[in-house]
Design a protein around this motif. Structure first.
Motif, PDB file in Angstrom:
ATOM      1  N   GLY A   1       0.323   1.692  10.690  1.00 41.78           N
ATOM      2  CA  GLY A   1       0.573   0.852  12.254  1.00 41.78           C
ATOM      3  C   GLY A   1       0.182  -0.478  12.168  1.00 41.78           C
ATOM      4  N   PHE A   2      -0.107  -1.325  13.214  1.00 41.31           N
ATOM      5  CA  PHE A   2      -0.437  -2.811  13.339  1.00 41.31           C
ATOM      6  C   PHE A   2      -1.222  -2.825  14.545  1.00 41.31           C
ATOM      7  N   ASP A   3      -2.525  -3.261  14.464  1.00 41.17           N
ATOM      8  CA  ASP A   3      -3.299  -3.669  15.670  1.00 41.17           C
ATOM      9  C   ASP A   3      -4.652  -2.966  15.399  1.00 41.17           C
ATOM     10  N   ASN A   4      -4.901  -1.861  14.745  1.00 39.54           N
ATOM     11  CA  ASN A   4      -5.940  -1.124  14.351  1.00 39.54           C
ATOM     12  C   ASN A   4      -6.924  -0.791  15.569  1.00 39.54           C
ATOM     13  N   THR A   5      -6.260  -0.072  16.490  1.00 34.99           N
ATOM     14  CA  THR A   5      -6.759   0.019  17.861  1.00 34.99           C
ATOM     15  C   THR A   5      -7.588   1.646  17.563  1.00 34.99           C
ATOM     16  N   PRO A   6      -8.499   1.902  18.641  1.00 37.16           N
ATOM     17  CA  PRO A   6      -9.259   3.180  18.618  1.00 37.16           C
ATOM     18  C   PRO A   6      -8.268   4.369  18.464  1.00 37.16           C
ATOM     19  N   ALA A   7      -7.192   4.121  18.952  1.00 38.86           N
ATOM     20  CA  ALA A   7      -6.267   5.431  18.776  1.00 38.86           C
ATOM     21  C   ALA A   7      -6.019   5.868  17.765  1.00 38.86           C
ATOM     22  N   VAL A   8      -5.536   4.652  17.025  1.00 37.35           N
ATOM     23  CA  VAL A   8      -5.036   5.117  15.326  1.00 37.35           C
ATOM     24  C   VAL A   8      -6.148   5.789  14.408  1.00 37.35           C
ATOM     25  N   GLU A   9      -7.353   5.017  14.916  1.00 34.54           N
ATOM     26  CA  GLU A   9      -8.791   5.308  14.286  1.00 34.54           C
ATOM     27  C   GLU A   9      -8.986   6.732  14.258  1.00 34.54           C
ATOM     28  N   ALA A  10      -8.772   7.155  15.574  1.00 33.44           N
ATOM     29  CA  ALA A  10      -9.117   8.715  15.977  1.00 33.44           C
ATOM     30  C   ALA A  10      -8.214   9.481  15.243  1.00 33.44           C
ATOM     31  N   LEU A  11      -6.840   9.286  14.950  1.00 30.69           N
ATOM     32  CA  LEU A  11      -5.929  10.023  14.700  1.00 30.69           C
ATOM     33  C   LEU A  11      -5.920   9.824  13.079  1.00 30.69           C
ATOM     34  N   GLY A  12      -6.927   8.854  12.303  1.00 32.49           N
ATOM     35  CA  GLY A  12      -6.770   8.726  11.053  1.00 32.49           C
ATOM     36  C   GLY A  12      -5.571   8.042  10.371  1.00 32.49           C
ATOM     37  N   ILE A  13      -4.961   7.174  11.055  1.00 33.86           N
ATOM     38  CA  ILE A  13      -3.691   6.372  10.767  1.00 33.86           C
ATOM     39  C   ILE A  13      -4.174   5.035  10.181  1.00 33.86           C
ATOM     40  N   SER A  14      -3.636   4.785   8.889  1.00 31.86           N
ATOM     41  CA  SER A  14      -4.072   3.457   8.412  1.00 31.86           C
ATOM     42  C   SER A  14      -3.381   2.168   9.327  1.00 31.86           C
ATOM     43  N   SER A  15      -3.995   1.150   9.495  1.00 35.25           N
ATOM     44  CA  SER A  15      -3.586   0.003  10.300  1.00 35.25           C
ATOM     45  C   SER A  15      -3.914  -1.461  10.025  1.00 35.25           C
TER      46      SER A  15
ATOM     47  N   HIS B   1       0.875  -1.125  -0.180  1.00 33.05           N
ATOM     48  CA  HIS B   1      -0.026   0.067  -0.263  1.00 33.05           C
ATOM     49  C   HIS B   1       0.845   1.250   0.136  1.00 33.05           C
ATOM     50  N   ALA B   2       1.915   1.257   0.751  1.00 32.83           N
ATOM     51  CA  ALA B   2       2.793   2.559   1.045  1.00 32.83           C
ATOM     52  C   ALA B   2       3.535   2.647  -0.392  1.00 32.83           C
ATOM     53  N   LEU B   3       4.033   1.548  -0.848  1.00 32.38           N
ATOM     54  CA  LEU B   3       4.687   1.917  -2.309  1.00 32.38           C
ATOM     55  C   LEU B   3       3.748   2.354  -3.318  1.00 32.38           C
ATOM     56  N   GLY B   4       2.767   2.134  -3.314  1.00 31.73           N
ATOM     57  CA  GLY B   4       1.521   2.663  -4.213  1.00 31.73           C
ATOM     58  C   GLY B   4       1.144   4.004  -4.071  1.00 31.73           C
ATOM     59  N   ALA B   5       1.054   4.374  -2.568  1.00 29.07           N
ATOM     60  CA  ALA B   5       0.355   5.409  -2.234  1.00 29.07           C
ATOM     61  C   ALA B   5       1.464   6.732  -2.148  1.00 29.07           C
ATOM     62  N   ALA B   6       2.643   6.364  -1.691  1.00 25.69           N
ATOM     63  CA  ALA B   6       3.455   7.416  -1.258  1.00 25.69           C
ATOM     64  C   ALA B   6       4.785   7.430  -2.010  1.00 25.69           C
TER      65      ALA B   6
ATOM     66  N   VAL C   1      -4.445 -16.855  10.686  1.00 27.54           N
ATOM     67  CA  VAL C   1      -5.589 -15.962  10.527  1.00 27.54           C
ATOM     68  C   VAL C   1      -4.746 -14.674   9.591  1.00 27.54           C
ATOM     69  N   GLU C   2      -5.259 -14.610   8.346  1.00 28.80           N
ATOM     70  CA  GLU C   2      -4.581 -13.603   7.711  1.00 28.80           C
ATOM     71  C   GLU C   2      -5.201 -11.986   8.099  1.00 28.80           C
ATOM     72  N   PRO C   3      -4.557 -11.193   8.438  1.00 31.14           N
ATOM     73  CA  PRO C   3      -5.091  -9.944   9.042  1.00 31.14           C
ATOM     74  C   PRO C   3      -5.582  -8.893   7.713  1.00 31.14           C
ATOM     75  N   ARG C   4      -6.126  -7.856   8.151  1.00 29.26           N
ATOM     76  CA  ARG C   4      -6.778  -6.996   7.110  1.00 29.26           C
ATOM     77  C   ARG C   4      -6.427  -5.737   6.943  1.00 29.26           C
ATOM     78  N   LEU C   5      -5.817  -4.919   6.139  1.00 28.34           N
ATOM     79  CA  LEU C   5      -5.233  -3.663   6.230  1.00 28.34           C
ATOM     80  C   LEU C   5      -6.408  -2.661   6.150  1.00 28.34           C
ATOM     81  N   ILE C   6      -6.426  -1.990   7.125  1.00 22.36           N
ATOM     82  CA  ILE C   6      -7.614  -0.704   6.993  1.00 22.36           C
ATOM     83  C   ILE C   6      -7.000   0.663   6.533  1.00 22.36           C
ATOM     84  N   VAL C   7      -7.351   1.227   5.465  1.00 23.84           N
ATOM     85  CA  VAL C   7      -6.645   2.258   4.933  1.00 23.84           C
ATOM     86  C   VAL C   7      -7.739   3.487   5.218  1.00 23.84           C
ATOM     87  N   ARG C   8      -6.785   4.479   5.616  1.00 22.20           N
ATOM     88  CA  ARG C   8      -7.606   5.669   6.343  1.00 22.20           C
ATOM     89  C   ARG C   8      -6.794   7.077   5.411  1.00 22.20           C
TER      90      ARG C   8
END
Length: 336
Positions: free
Chosen positions: A277-291, A182-187, A329-336
Motif C-alpha cells: 500500500g501507500f500511506d502506512n495507516t493503522p489499518a494496513v499495520e493491523a492487517l500486516g500489509i507492507s506500505s 521490494h515486490a520483484l525481489g520478494a514475489a 521528502v523521500e518516503p520510507r517503505l515499511i515491510v511487514r
C-alpha cells in the motif's frame, strides 16, 4: 509561583543587549551565527516564550499561520493529513507561532475564507493542501501577496526549474519504485499496479515510480484503475483474478486500494499474493500489509523551513527561485 523569564533575563544570561535578543527572535538572519546560537541556547535553557499580544502590537504580525482542515470524509488515508496538521502545530509552537485551522468544502470557499482571515489581519501566512491541476487557490494567494507554501506541487508546471510558488511534497514515485523493487525481489516479476484514474497528479506520480521500475527491468504487467474505495478495489482485483490474471504482487496507490486488493486475494485463496500500500495507516499495520510511510512530520518541518527559514521565528519566506523553492521528502517503505 515561579516568575516567567523575560527578554532582559535572556539578554543578561547571554551577555548581549535586549535588541540582540529581539533580533534573534524576529530577524535571526541579521545576527551572527555564533551569537544567535548562544542566545537561542539561553532561550531554550530558560524556557523563554515571547508574549504573543505584545509581540503582535510591536511587529504588526499575528504570529499565526493558517491551514485548511479538510472536511471529514471517513475512509482510511485521511490520517496522513491529520498527522501533518498535528506536526505543524507542534513545530510552529516551538517557533513561537500558532496554527489557525479553517474549514471549507470547495476551493472557492477556501479562497473566501482566506480572504476574510487576511483582511482581518488574523494570519501572516497559510499552508494549502491537496493541490491539483488548475488549482485556483495558488494564483489567488500569489495575487494577494499572502506568503504561502503548498503541500503538493504546482501540477502541470515546471515546479523545480521555474517554480510558481513554494511547495513541499512527498516523492510518490520514489515510494512506489521502492515498493516495486521490494515486490520483484520478494514475489516475482509480474507486478501489477492498482491506481486511480489518470490526471490526479499525485496518482500519476505514484504510477510513474512503478512503471519506470518495471520498464528498467524489461518487464510489463497489468495496470488496473479504480476510484479511492475499498469495495471498488476489491471488486476490480477479484474480477481480474477470476479472469485468470497472472500476477505475483500488486503495488497500490493507497492503503484503501491495498486493503481492497488484500481482501480479494484472501477470498480467491491467493494468500501468496503480495500487496503493498501507500500511506502506512493503522489499518494496513493491523492487517500486516507492507506500505509506504509518507513521513508527514518531515513534510511539516519542510513547510515551516520554507516559510520561516531553518531557525526563524517570524514568517520570512524565501523567493520561489529555481532549485530552492521546494522540499521533496523521500518516503520510507515499511515491510511487514
Amino acid at each position: 509561583m515561579t516568575k516567567a523569564p523575560t527578554v532582559d533575563d535572556v539578554a543578561r544570561a547571554a551577555g548581549v543587549s535586549r535588541q540582540t535578543v529581539s533580533n534573534v527572535l524576529n530577524a535571526p538572519d541579521i545576527v551572527r551565527a555564533a551569537t544567535r546560537e548562544r542566545v537561542q541556547a539561553v532561550i531554550d535553557d530558560l524556557g523563554y516564550r515571547p508574549h504573543t499580544a505584545a509581540r503582535q502590537l510591536r511587529t504588526r504580525r499575528s504570529s499565526t499561520i493558517g491551514v485548511h482542515l479538510d472536511p471529514y470524509a471517513g475512509g482510511i488515508s485521511g490520517v496522513v493529513l491529520d498527522r501533518f496538521v498535528h506536526a505543524l502545530t507542534e513545530r510552529a509552537s516551538e517557533r513561537g507561532m500558532r496554527m489557525l485551522l479553517y474549514a471549507a468544502r470547495t476551493p472557492e470557499e477556501e479562497i473566501a475564507r482566506m480572504g476574510e482571515l487576511l483582511d482581518g489581519g488574523e494570519i501572516d501566512a497559510t499552508i494549502v493542501t491537496g493541490t491539483f491541476h488548475g488549482d485556483p487557490r495558488t494564483g489567488w494567494l500569489t495575487a494577494r501577496a499572502l506568503p504561502f507554501v503548498s503541500f503538493g506541487r504546482p501540477w502541470g508546471e515546471d515546479d523545480v526549474a521555474a517554480p510558481a510558488h513554494l511547495w513541499v511534497d512527498v516523492d510518490g514515485a520514489a515510494g512506489t519504485a521502492a515498493s516495486t523493487r521490494h515486490a520483484l525481489g520478494a514475489a516475482g516479476p509480474r507486478i501489477a499496479f492498482l491506481g486511480w484514474p489518470a490526471g490526479s497528479g499525485t496518482g500519476d506520480e505514484r504510477e510513474r515510480g512503478w512503471r519506470e521500475t518495471m520498464t528498467a527491468h524489461g518487464l510489463a504487467a497489468p495496470r488496473w484503475t479504480v476510484e479511492e474505495h475499498v469495495p471498488a478495489a476489491r471488486a476490480v482485483v477479484a474480477d481480474a483474478l477470476a479472469a485468470g490474471a497472472e500476477v505475483d504482487a500488486i503495488v497500490c496507490a493507497s492503503d484503501s486500494l491495498a486493503i481492497g486488493a488484500h481482501l480479494a486475494a484472501v477470498a480467491a485463496d491467493r494468500h501468496d499474493l503480495l500487496v503493498v500500500g501507500f500511506d502506512n495507516t493503522p489499518a494496513v499495520e493491523a492487517l500486516g500489509i507492507s506500505s509506504v510511510e509518507q513521513l508527514p512530520e518531515k513534510v511539516a518541518a519542510g513547510a515551516l523551513d520554507l516559510l520561516m527559514g531553518p531557525t526563524g521565528s517570524v514568517v520570512a519566506p524565501r523567493p520561489a527561485a529555481s532549485g530552492s523553492a521546494h522540499v521533496l521528502v523521500e518516503p520510507r517503505l515499511i515491510v511487514r
